[in-house]
Design a protein around this motif. Structure first.
Motif, PDB file in Angstrom:
ATOM      1  N   VAL A  29       0.833  -1.200   0.000  1.00  8.64           N
ATOM      2  CA  VAL A  29       0.000   0.000   0.000  1.00  8.64           C
ATOM      3  C   VAL A  29       0.867   1.249   0.000  1.00  8.64           C
ATOM      4  CG1 VAL A  29      -1.707   1.326   1.296  1.00  8.64           C
ATOM      5  CG2 VAL A  29      -1.922  -1.165   1.145  1.00  8.64           C
ATOM      6  N   MET A  32       2.280   2.341  -3.306  1.00 11.84           N
ATOM      7  CA  MET A  32       1.333   2.790  -4.329  1.00 11.84           C
ATOM      8  C   MET A  32       0.755   4.180  -4.097  1.00 11.84           C
ATOM      9  SD  MET A  32      -0.710  -0.605  -5.612  1.00 11.84           S
ATOM     10  CE  MET A  32      -0.901  -1.644  -4.173  1.00 11.84           C
ATOM     11  N   VAL A  33       1.200   4.865  -3.057  1.00 11.15           N
ATOM     12  CA  VAL A  33       0.633   6.187  -2.781  1.00 11.15           C
ATOM     13  C   VAL A  33       1.657   7.316  -2.934  1.00 11.15           C
ATOM     14  CG1 VAL A  33      -1.103   5.233  -1.242  1.00 11.15           C
ATOM     15  CG2 VAL A  33       1.090   5.990  -0.290  1.00 11.15           C
ATOM     16  N   THR A  43       0.855   4.826  -8.071  1.00 14.74           N
ATOM     17  CA  THR A  43       0.198   3.633  -8.623  1.00 14.74           C
ATOM     18  C   THR A  43      -1.300   3.668  -8.340  1.00 14.74           C
ATOM     19  OG1 THR A  43       2.232   2.373  -8.253  1.00 14.74           O
ATOM     20  CG2 THR A  43       0.215   1.124  -8.642  1.00 14.74           C
ATOM     21  N   LYS A  44      -1.664   4.101  -7.154  1.00 11.66           N
ATOM     22  CA  LYS A  44      -3.084   4.176  -6.802  1.00 11.66           C
ATOM     23  C   LYS A  44      -3.839   5.073  -7.773  1.00 11.66           C
ATOM     24  CE  LYS A  44      -4.543   6.811  -3.393  1.00 11.66           C
ATOM     25  NZ  LYS A  44      -4.883   7.358  -2.040  1.00 11.66           N
ATOM     26  N   TRP A  45      -3.236   6.169  -8.178  1.00 12.83           N
ATOM     27  CA  TRP A  45      -3.890   7.088  -9.116  1.00 12.83           C
ATOM     28  C   TRP A  45      -4.069   6.416 -10.481  1.00 12.83           C
ATOM     29  CZ3 TRP A  45      -3.301   9.298 -13.831  1.00 12.83           C
ATOM     30  CH2 TRP A  45      -4.157  10.375 -14.124  1.00 12.83           C
ATOM     31  N   THR A 100      -8.853   5.802  -0.187  1.00 15.89           N
ATOM     32  CA  THR A 100      -7.827   4.834   0.143  1.00 15.89           C
ATOM     33  C   THR A 100      -7.637   3.857  -1.013  1.00 15.89           C
ATOM     34  OG1 THR A 100      -9.401   3.285   1.096  1.00 15.89           O
ATOM     35  CG2 THR A 100      -8.471   4.972   2.576  1.00 15.89           C
ATOM     36  N   LEU A 101      -6.553   3.095  -0.955  1.00 10.92           N
ATOM     37  CA  LEU A 101      -6.334   2.072  -1.971  1.00 10.92           C
ATOM     38  C   LEU A 101      -7.471   1.060  -1.976  1.00 10.92           C
ATOM     39  CD1 LEU A 101      -4.535   0.738  -4.119  1.00 10.92           C
ATOM     40  CD2 LEU A 101      -3.404  -0.505  -2.258  1.00 10.92           C
ATOM     41  N   VAL A 104     -10.277   2.466  -3.928  1.00 13.65           N
ATOM     42  CA  VAL A 104      -9.970   2.454  -5.360  1.00 13.65           C
ATOM     43  C   VAL A 104     -10.187   1.057  -5.928  1.00 13.65           C
ATOM     44  CG1 VAL A 104      -8.079   2.624  -7.035  1.00 13.65           C
ATOM     45  CG2 VAL A 104      -8.424   4.443  -5.352  1.00 13.65           C
TER      46      VAL A 104
END
Length: 426
Positions: A29, A32-33, A43-45, A100-101, A104
């Protein structure tokens, strides 16, 4: 016997979405932020934006009764479409702790379920315009799969202990070519480049058109790390006469002295990769070069960068689009240059391994017109201040590129898997 039945669009959609999930399966996690520079997106975006694309351009207008997941997401995950509305600043995507991931991922599941219903409707299969949008969406997500890799590489490169994103796979060995490059000559004359139809292509690849080229030659392989190290050792980064003016200013301002991710190790030169810090393979293609560095190397070599039309003419002599692309179990880094199999074997490493800078400014072809509506913002409005790259890279998805494919980046960009092939006049 091989099954030759065409894969349904629903199955292809599912396959592309699953491929995105596989790319991030080993990331945490926290990985990815992070946004490590304005050009990099978390990565989350990427996971959210590719989902937003399907929701915005297909589900809202084509699936009756579709329930939008969140009204806020249209603002947060719109990349650059002015026709859609206002959006969050690109340079501040790393400040979005919410959603949050987990949310998403729930958004992705919501959209995937709706898309599976949409793609089963009879009118979708019969509507050419909708089918074209689906193809665009699939290609769009594949582009972001590559960006996920290049962006997380930059993120992890900023960590003091150079952690790996992925375990190092065991690639089959090849007989490396450590000799000088050869040259493949082309007659020039009236040539036809670009494309008009057939399989899917982006709008910037057409229309097909004619132009005149004088006789030229292309190097039969990409420039290697060994080649580029010779440039460095000969004072390439200290010789202003080799550089374009803006490039020399970047060298001075940024302190460039080697390609991005090259590092000095206790046992010799090293490079940061998606598999962590590794010894520099001198026979592998040099990557993570800006256009300025590629141009300076070509000048030092007594050659030049190819025109994109020359590159396309050369690439069109290949019978298939094969090369080192992104694939499970394969190293996410360029491989050594293979030896010639026989005399007159032609161009090598045309596809995959490294995007190849050309000297061509990214501009429209004759008679080019962007598509109407917001989707027309995909390519056309970026045709200024950038240069064309060709061929794909080790982070590109298999089947994504073709001889007419045009990638583009500003000349200072270094975080992509960008290298070069030399060209010369004959």
């Amino acid at each position: 016997m091989e099954d030759m039945r065409p894969v349904s669009v629903a199955a292809r959609f599912s396959g592309v979405r699953e491929a995105t999930q596989l790319l991030v399966a080993d990331l945490g996690v926290e990985d990815m932020v992070i946004q490590s520079m304005p050009d990099v997106s978390p990565t989350k975006w990427h996971l959210a934006h590719t989902t937003w694309f399907w929701e915005t351009f297909l589900l809202r207008s084509q699936l009756a009764g579709y329930r939008e997941y969140s009204g806020e997401f249209n603002y947060l995950f719109n990349s650059y479409y002015n026709g859609i509305g206002a959006r969050h600043a690109r340079s501040e995507r790393g400040l979005l702790s919410r959603p949050t991931l987990a949310e998403v991922m729930a958004y992705r599941a919501h959209v995937d379920e709706a898309m599976s219903r949409l793609l089963m409707l009879d009118h979708i299969a019969e509507n050419t315009a909708i089918q074209d949008l689906v193809e665009l969406g699939l290609a769009h997500e594949q582009q972001h799969q590559e960006l996920i890799l290049t962006d997380i590489k930059h993120v992890l490169s900023r960590h003091p202990f150079a952690p790996a994103a992925f375990a190092t796979p065991t690639d089959p060995g090849i007989t490396a070519d450590d000799g000088p490059c050869g040259w493949v000559e082309f007659d020039g004359g009236v040539v036809e480049t670009g494309t008009d139809g057939g399989r899917f292509h982006f709008d910037n690849e057409g229309p097909k058109h004619q132009s005149i080229l004088t006789p030229f030659a292309l190097a039969d392989r990409l420039v290697s790390n060994r080649d580029y190290r010779a440039f460095i050792e000969d004072g390439g980064y200290r010789t202003a006469g080799l550089w374009l003016s803006d490039g020399w200013a970047k060298v001075q301002a940024q302190g460039w002295a080697a390609p991005l991710y090259w590092r000095d190790g206790d046992g010799g030169p090293e490079i940061f990769t998606l598999h962590g810090q590794q010894s520099l393979d001198l026979d592998a293609p040099v990557v993570h070069l800006s256009y300025y560095e590629a141009s300076a190397f070509a000048e030092w070599s007594g050659a030049r960068l190819p025109d994109e039309r020359e590159w396309e003419v050369g690439a069109s002599t290949r019978r298939s689009v094969d090369g080192r692309f992104c694939s499970p179990g394969r190293s996410a880094h360029p491989g050594a240059t293979p030896m010639h199999r026989s005399a007159g074997a032609g161009l090598r490493q045309v596809f995959g391994d490294a995007w190849e800078w050309t000297r061509s400014a990214y501009s429209p072809y004759p008679r080019y017109r962007p598509a109407p509506g917001a989707v027309g913002e995909y390519n056309g409005k970026f045709m200024c201040g950038q240069f064309v790259l060709r061929g794909g890279s080790c982070a590109t998805q298999p089947g994504h590129v073709r001889p007419s494919y045009r990638n583009f980046f500003p000349p200072e960009a270094r975080w992509q898997f960008s290298g070069l092939r030399l060209a010369k006049d004959i």
